[in-house]
Design a protein around this motif. Structure first.
Motif, PDB file in Angstrom:
ATOM      1  N   LEU A 139       0.835  -1.204   0.000  1.00  0.00           N
ATOM      2  CA  LEU A 139       0.000   0.000   0.000  1.00  0.00           C
ATOM      3  C   LEU A 139       0.870   1.254   0.000  1.00  0.00           C
ATOM      4  O   LEU A 139       0.541   2.254  -0.650  1.00  0.00           O
ATOM      5  N   ASP A 140       1.982   1.194   0.722  1.00  0.00           N
ATOM      6  CA  ASP A 140       2.927   2.321   0.710  1.00  0.00           C
ATOM      7  C   ASP A 140       3.517   2.519  -0.688  1.00  0.00           C
ATOM      8  O   ASP A 140       3.658   3.652  -1.161  1.00  0.00           O
ATOM      9  N   ILE A 141       3.866   1.408  -1.325  1.00  0.00           N
ATOM     10  CA  ILE A 141       4.444   1.490  -2.677  1.00  0.00           C
ATOM     11  C   ILE A 141       3.429   2.074  -3.653  1.00  0.00           C
ATOM     12  O   ILE A 141       3.743   2.976  -4.445  1.00  0.00           O
ATOM     13  N   TYR A 142       2.200   1.574  -3.598  1.00  0.00           N
ATOM     14  CA  TYR A 142       1.166   2.076  -4.502  1.00  0.00           C
ATOM     15  C   TYR A 142       0.904   3.564  -4.267  1.00  0.00           C
ATOM     16  O   TYR A 142       0.725   4.333  -5.215  1.00  0.00           O
ATOM     17  N   HIS A 143       0.893   3.959  -3.000  1.00  0.00           N
ATOM     18  CA  HIS A 143       0.662   5.378  -2.731  1.00  0.00           C
ATOM     19  C   HIS A 143       1.836   6.218  -3.234  1.00  0.00           C
ATOM     20  O   HIS A 143       1.635   7.324  -3.743  1.00  0.00           O
ATOM     21  N   GLY A 144       3.040   5.674  -3.088  1.00  0.00           N
ATOM     22  CA  GLY A 144       4.207   6.377  -3.615  1.00  0.00           C
ATOM     23  C   GLY A 144       4.103   6.585  -5.116  1.00  0.00           C
ATOM     24  O   GLY A 144       4.473   7.642  -5.643  1.00  0.00           O
ATOM     25  N   LEU A 145       3.566   5.579  -5.804  1.00  0.00           N
ATOM     26  CA  LEU A 145       3.400   5.684  -7.261  1.00  0.00           C
ATOM     27  C   LEU A 145       2.375   6.749  -7.629  1.00  0.00           C
ATOM     28  O   LEU A 145       2.589   7.542  -8.555  1.00  0.00           O
ATOM     29  N   ARG A 146       1.263   6.769  -6.914  1.00  0.00           N
ATOM     30  CA  ARG A 146       0.245   7.763  -7.273  1.00  0.00           C
ATOM     31  C   ARG A 146       0.652   9.166  -6.826  1.00  0.00           C
ATOM     32  O   ARG A 146       0.268  10.157  -7.442  1.00  0.00           O
TER      33      ARG A 146
END
Length: 319
Positions: A139-146
């Protein structure tokens, strides 16, 4: 003395009970063996088994909801919040599962798929098959991407300010962009003051430029690699669903949600809620609903941009 004879039906029940008991015992021994000798594999094994159970339960629930919709002629937006959210999430999960199913069709491809699933769990697996640590990390990675698209979205907003005919709206949008770029979390009324900006050219849903649609797609964790008409349609559909969810949630009340439901709702709407306290998440979600429930269908472009406007600086999340 007379012997007690069991009926054939009782014999079958007794046999089934015996088999079930023995199976559970063997299964328990197998679990203990794996946990003792192959702890890392055991974690993966139990995660997958629980994942399949939860996915199956989700499928049955989704089927019940759909059956009820067909039976009573109920539209998606007429469902309760939890039913709407369940169907929305299940559709996304199934799309991912179908992709795996398709690539595993060729002979022996299933072995390659298992390897790919092990190597790329974030990209190929749904959350039910993630370990608790993976859930937080991914979830942290996905948020970093967005979050990478946030500055681009704000820059694109600034770029179109001269195209806005109303001087007051131009000033408001300039002020809002400046505040957000300087690390200030905007108030609800500051965002709602701009609703007219997002109805027509240049920020209405049907007038958004391709670069902005691509950036917004990344901010919504949607693929930006589509032709402009498809990007626009997908963004419009996605935003409409969130708007419908918001109305259903407002009807239910945020106080009725569990902590996990609150965090999931915030994450869907752009806030990385994994490291934010529950009460703060509820406060933020309340702000979001104030904005969303004040908007008409023609103003949904503002709700789409709100993923960035309202989440970027909440509690110092802009890092």
């Amino acid at each position: 003395s007379s012997k007690l004879h069991l009926s054939p039906k009782a014999d079958v029940k007794s046999l089934i009970s015996y088999v079930v008991t023995k199976t559970k015992a063997i299964n328990g021994k197998y679990h203990r063996f794996l946990n003792r000798h192959f702890p890392r594999f055991y974690i993966l094994y139990t995660t997958f088994m629980k994942g399949f159970q939860m996915l199956w339960a989700d499928a049955k629930k989704a089927r019940r909801i759909k059956t009820n919709m067909w039976k009573h002629n109920i539209k998606f937006h007429q469902l309760s919040y939890r039913e709407m959210e369940h169907l929305r999430q299940f559709r996304r999960d199934i799309a991912k599962c179908l992709f795996l199913g398709i690539i595993s069709i060729p002979p022996f491809a299933n072995y390659l798929v298992f390897l790919l699933m092990y190597l790329f769990p974030r990209q190929l697996l749904i959350k039910y098959f993630w370990t608790p640590k993976q859930q937080t990390d991914f979830l942290d990675i996905y948020h970093g991407l967005r979050k990478q698209s946030h500055s681009e979205i704000l820059s694109n907003l600034e770029r179109v300010i001269p195209l806005i005919s109303d001087p007051g709206l131009r000033w408001h949008l300039t002020d809002l962009c400046t505040k957000i770029q300087n690390g200030t979390h905007p108030a609800v009324h500051e965002i709602l003051a701009l609703r007219e900006c997002f109805c027509n050219h240049p920020l209405g849903m049907n007038q958004l430029q391709t670069l902005q649609m691509k950036a917004l797609s990344r901010a919504m964790l949607l693929t930006p690699h589509l032709p402009p008409p498809f990007l626009r349609h997908r963004l419009k559909t996605h935003t409409t669903v969130i708007h419908q969810l918001d109305r259903a949630l407002a009807k239910l009340g945020i106080g009725q949600l569990t902590a996990q439901e609150v965090k999931s709702a915030c994450y869907l709407r752009g806030l990385n809620s994994t490291h934010i306290a529950e009460d703060r998440c509820r406060t933020w979600l309340g702000e979001w609903l104030q904005i969303s429930c004040s908007l008409k269908e023609a103003e949904l472009s503002l709700l789409l941009h709100n993923v960035v406007l309202l989440s970027t600086n909440y509690l110092g999340t802009r890092r």
